[in-house]
Design a protein around this motif. Structure first.
Motif, PDB file in Angstrom:
ATOM      1  N   SER A  66       0.641  -1.257  -0.299  1.00  0.00           N
ATOM      2  CA  SER A  66      -0.001   0.215   0.090  1.00  0.00           C
ATOM      3  C   SER A  66       0.204   1.661  -0.009  1.00  0.00           C
ATOM      4  O   SER A  66       0.249   2.568  -0.194  1.00  0.00           O
ATOM      5  N   THR A  67       1.796   0.902   0.107  1.00  0.00           N
ATOM      6  CA  THR A  67       2.734   2.138   0.505  1.00  0.00           C
ATOM      7  C   THR A  67       4.364   2.328  -0.518  1.00  0.00           C
ATOM      8  O   THR A  67       4.854   3.116  -0.079  1.00  0.00           O
ATOM      9  N   ILE A  68       4.422   1.371  -1.646  1.00  0.00           N
ATOM     10  CA  ILE A  68       5.663   1.475  -2.323  1.00  0.00           C
ATOM     11  C   ILE A  68       5.238   2.402  -2.692  1.00  0.00           C
ATOM     12  O   ILE A  68       7.150   1.916  -3.710  1.00  0.00           O
ATOM     13  N   TRP A  69       4.745   2.686  -3.824  1.00  0.00           N
ATOM     14  CA  TRP A  69       5.527   4.234  -4.231  1.00  0.00           C
ATOM     15  C   TRP A  69       5.122   5.457  -3.791  1.00  0.00           C
ATOM     16  O   TRP A  69       5.551   6.384  -3.825  1.00  0.00           O
ATOM     17  N   LYS A  70       5.316   5.247  -2.269  1.00  0.00           N
ATOM     18  CA  LYS A  70       5.496   6.506  -1.587  1.00  0.00           C
ATOM     19  C   LYS A  70       6.519   7.770  -1.590  1.00  0.00           C
ATOM     20  O   LYS A  70       6.108   9.457  -1.598  1.00  0.00           O
ATOM     21  N   HIS A  71       7.846   7.644  -2.462  1.00  0.00           N
ATOM     22  CA  HIS A  71       8.100   8.173  -2.956  1.00  0.00           C
ATOM     23  C   HIS A  71       9.188   7.757  -3.998  1.00  0.00           C
ATOM     24  O   HIS A  71      10.121   7.386  -4.333  1.00  0.00           O
ATOM     25  N   SER A  72       8.388   7.598  -4.740  1.00  0.00           N
ATOM     26  CA  SER A  72       8.720   7.383  -6.353  1.00  0.00           C
ATOM     27  C   SER A  72       8.870   8.587  -7.188  1.00  0.00           C
ATOM     28  O   SER A  72       8.238   9.776  -6.946  1.00  0.00           O
ATOM     29  N   ASN A  73       9.531   8.421  -8.227  1.00  0.00           N
ATOM     30  CA  ASN A  73       9.643   9.082  -8.894  1.00  0.00           C
ATOM     31  C   ASN A  73       9.052   9.056 -10.332  1.00  0.00           C
ATOM     32  O   ASN A  73       9.835   9.745 -11.612  1.00  0.00           O
ATOM     33  N   LYS A  74       8.088   8.402 -10.167  1.00  0.00           N
ATOM     34  CA  LYS A  74       7.770   8.021 -11.408  1.00  0.00           C
ATOM     35  C   LYS A  74       6.981   9.315 -12.778  1.00  0.00           C
ATOM     36  O   LYS A  74       6.074  10.310 -11.668  1.00  0.00           O
TER      37      LYS A  74
END
Length: 559
Positions: free
Chosen positions: A123-131
């Motif tokens: 649920s938080t895997i993209w928390k620090h994403s730069n996509k």
């Protein structure tokens, strides 16, 4: 003081006597005086040693022969000692060199299952994403092609994704040399044993149509040219090209022969073009890999169906699932030469598999295989149990939907049991699809791998456990589709070997190490290609442009 003279003097004067030997002061020799007042040696060996010592002392060679004398005395002394009792020294294995993961699982399992300290990581895997910082930008040519310099025929070797490398490189070389590319032929491999042709795996018409303004592609060499070679491609001049050759080599060496013969053959062709190439070559690689290569309709249809089913079964996680590429098939375990906990039966199985696939390779005289060193180096395939421990430590809970991309797992009933305990919502293509749906692909390893590739491509997180062409292509393809950043977990297997073999580690400590490892994977999300990196793993910046788009660039299309 009178100097000592080595030579005997004449007359009544006598040379100075050498200093008394320490032996003469020993109580052992005092009770038998000789005529000279010195104790006589008892045995023949002692007399020889005494005479030798006397000679050395007289010649003052003691300083030269002292080491030899010492060794002789020690050997003589040791010969009189009995070694009826020999101490046994127990060999200790280096930490991390032995497979003890089942013991670790038994130790931490209770604490693992009772751990509710954090929510599910998915649920938080993209928390620090730069996509979203990058977007696809591959320009197609709008001009007509000039007259061709001749026909280029290549033979691709290896499995699905090694063949994919060959196809993309062949497109790049053919375009650069202004050659007409013949649809590549696939070698039949002794391990994969898949007789599939290009059109069985990829949409051949779409491939030709997409590249029509950049590279001319045909299915066969025209008959009027093949007449010179008795209509047999094996009679065509074959280039044996070194791996990672530069595009300049093709221009200087291959092009003249192409102009002369009008048809050339390159076999084998995997990894025969350097990754460090000019933009014109890189553009053709990008165009081939990310736009022209689309799986054939049967594979594409089933792949999209399985993606939809995985999302439906992941409703509790907002249709998000993670995919794991697990390389624990019998041939992979055999090739690694690693030792697990299967005892004598495992040894018999692995020896048979090595002889079947690589006759004599592992039994050559002088070849030394050290399984412990292989494990310490991080080269052993992770077992299903180890994958489960790692993912649970990284914060993925029992409620996480997991898709397993793999061939037939070695001793699957035993090895898969703990992974299913840790992730009961685990699926494979065999559980998602019916037997009837899989039947057309069942005996074709490359087509089955293409189905796995499709489901992994659209997962929220992709986990690679062993390396190879499959994860390398997926890593780049996911970056291309998802704005330059895709969540891919690539564990540090050297560190894992030490942690799995640590008898003192507890669940909290193990979890802390796993979260750090996951954090390291997060930071590797966006990476720009360096000169010798693979363009198939790092599409930025050759295949993508920097942009300000922040929206999720995920698409529903499956390539």
């Amino acid at each position: 003081m009178q100097a000592y003279n080595r030579l005997p003097s004449s007359g009544n004067s006598s040379p100075r006597s050498p200093p008394a030997s320490p032996l003469s002061r020993s109580p052992r020799y005092r009770h038998r005086p000789t005529k000279s007042g010195r104790p006589a040696p008892k045995t023949l060996a002692q007399r020889i040693a005494w005479n030798l010592l006397s000679l050395l002392l007289k010649r003052q060679g003691i300083f030269l022969f002292a080491p030899l004398l010492y060794i002789s005395v020690m050997l003589f002394y040791m010969g009189t000692v009995s070694f009826d009792v020999v101490p046994v020294i127990k060999h200790r294995h280096a930490p991390g060199s032995v497979y003890r993961s089942p013991q670790l699982y038994a130790k931490v399992r209770r604490d693992m299952d009772s751990d509710t300290s954090s929510g599910d990581a998915i649920s938080t895997i993209w928390k620090h994403s730069n996509k979203g910082q990058w977007r696809p930008c591959i320009n197609k040519s709008l001009e007509d092609l000039p007259e061709s310099n001749g026909y280029m025929f290549v033979e691709a070797n290896g499995g699905l994704n090694q063949q994919r490398t060959s196809i993309c490189n062949a497109v790049a070389v053919a375009g650069y040399l202004n050659a007409t590319l013949v649809i590549p032929n696939f070698h039949f491999h002794s391990i994969w044993r898949d007789p599939s042709k290009f059109g069985d795996i990829y949409d051949e018409e779409f491939f030709i149509r997409t590249l029509k303004n950049d590279v001319q592609i045909v299915q066969t060499v025209p008959s009027y040219i093949m007449e010179r070679f008795d209509h047999n491609l094996s009679n065509v001049y074959n280039f044996r090209i070194k791996a990672w050759s530069s595009i300049q080599y093709y221009k200087e060496t291959v092009l003249p022969k192409l102009l002369e013969e009008k048809v050339i053959r390159i076999s084998p062709f995997a990894n025969r073009l350097s990754f460090d190439a000019p933009p014109a070559v890189q553009r053709l690689r990008c165009l081939a890999n990310y736009q022209a290569l689309r799986f054939s309709n049967p594979i594409l249809t089933l792949g999209e169906t399985l993606v939809a089913r995985m999302k439906a079964r992941s409703a509790n996680n907002s249709a998000k699932y993670i995919s794991v590429h697990l390389r624990f098939e019998e041939d992979m375990v055999a090739f690694s030469c690693c030792v697990y906990d299967g005892g004598e039966q495992e040894k018999v199985d692995m020896d048979a598999a090595r002889e079947r696939g690589w006759k004599g390779k592992f039994t050559k005289p002088g070849r030394v295989i050290v399984p412990g060193a292989i494990r310490l180096n991080g080269s052993c395939p992770l077992t299903p149990l180890e994958v489960g421990l790692m993912l649970r430590g990284m914060g993925f809970s029992k409620s996480t939907s997991l898709y397993l991309a793999s061939g037939k797992i070695y001793d699957s009933e035993r090895h898969m049991a703990p992974l299913l305990e840790m992730f009961p919502l685990l699926e494979t293509k065999e559980t998602l699809a019916s037997a009837e749906e899989l039947a057309p692909f069942q005996n074709y390893s490359s087509r089955m791998a293409a189905i796995d590739y499709t489901v992994c491509l659209h997962s929220e997180v992709f986990v690679t456990t062993q390396g190879g062409n499959f994860p390398h292509f997926l890593l780049g393809h996911r970056r291309f589709l998802y704005g330059g950043h895709s969540k891919t977990i690539k564990p540090d297997k050297r560190k894992l070997a030490l942690l799995f073999d640590n008898p003192n580690i507890g669940w909290k400590s193990f979890k802390r190490h796993m979260l750090n490892m996951r954090s390291h994977s997060d930071s590797k999300g966006i990476q720009v290609k360096r000169p010798n990196d693979s363009i198939y793993s790092f599409p930025c910046p050759d295949c993508m442009c920097k942009g300000n788009k922040t929206e999720d660039s995920r698409t529903s299309s499956v390539t």
